[in-house]
Design a protein around this motif. Structure first.
Motif, PDB file in Angstrom:
ATOM      1  N   SER A   1       0.821  -1.221   0.000  1.00  0.00           N
ATOM      2  CA  SER A   1       0.000   0.000   0.000  1.00  0.00           C
ATOM      3  C   SER A   1       0.850   1.264   0.000  1.00  0.00           C
ATOM      4  O   SER A   1       0.351   2.342  -0.302  1.00  0.00           O
ATOM      5  N   HIS A   2       2.119   1.133   0.321  1.00  0.00           N
ATOM      6  CA  HIS A   2       3.032   2.281   0.335  1.00  0.00           C
ATOM      7  C   HIS A   2       4.256   2.013  -0.544  1.00  0.00           C
ATOM      8  O   HIS A   2       5.356   2.455  -0.233  1.00  0.00           O
ATOM      9  N   MET A   3       4.074   1.308  -1.661  1.00  0.00           N
ATOM     10  CA  MET A   3       5.201   0.870  -2.493  1.00  0.00           C
ATOM     11  C   MET A   3       6.159   1.993  -2.870  1.00  0.00           C
ATOM     12  O   MET A   3       7.363   1.799  -2.891  1.00  0.00           O
ATOM     13  N   THR A   4       5.656   3.176  -3.161  1.00  0.00           N
ATOM     14  CA  THR A   4       6.529   4.272  -3.597  1.00  0.00           C
ATOM     15  C   THR A   4       7.034   5.131  -2.444  1.00  0.00           C
ATOM     16  O   THR A   4       7.793   6.062  -2.668  1.00  0.00           O
ATOM     17  N   ALA A   5       6.630   4.822  -1.229  1.00  0.00           N
ATOM     18  CA  ALA A   5       7.017   5.643  -0.069  1.00  0.00           C
ATOM     19  C   ALA A   5       8.334   5.210   0.563  1.00  0.00           C
ATOM     20  O   ALA A   5       8.890   5.935   1.375  1.00  0.00           O
TER      21      ALA A   5
END
Length: 121
Positions: free
Chosen positions: A71-75
């Protein structure tokens, strides 16, 4: 049980896992810490230490772990996993491509508890 590592910079979230890890650990410790860091930073760093007292993950914990990561792959700016557990290292290597940041695995027995390789400069 998962404990939050104290006194890390605000863009770094660190956890120490010991004993049996449950979905409740993720819901009460991991998810709130990640969400809090993301309120003030677009990218965060994760340090996840699986210590020698660790005995396993429940199915719910594994599901919550996947949900947090995906859900936070790019974070994720950087992710460091410290463990001597071979199947966890293999899993991190296999799924690490899903994270846009740098993913590194450290073998705990080679570093000691806080080796120089663990600095977050």
């Amino acid at each position: 049980m998962i404990k939050l590592m104290p006194e890390l910079p605000s863009h770094v979230v660190g956890f120490v896992a010991s004993g049996q890890i449950t979905a409740e650990d993720y819901e009460s410790v991991v998810i709130p810490a990640v969400e809090a860091a993301l309120k003030t930073h677009d990218k965060i760093r994760l340090l996840y230490h699986i210590g020698p007292e660790w005995t396993g993950f429940t199915a719910g914990a594994m599901w919550d772990d996947a949900k947090v990561g995906l859900s936070h792959m790019t974070a994720w700016e950087k992710v460091a996993v410290v463990t001597d557990v071979e199947w966890i290292r293999a899993g991190v290597k296999f799924f690490g491509f899903t994270i846009t940041g740098v993913v590194k695995i450290f073998v705990r027995r080679r570093l000691g508890w806080w080796g120089k390789a663990m600095t977050w400069s």
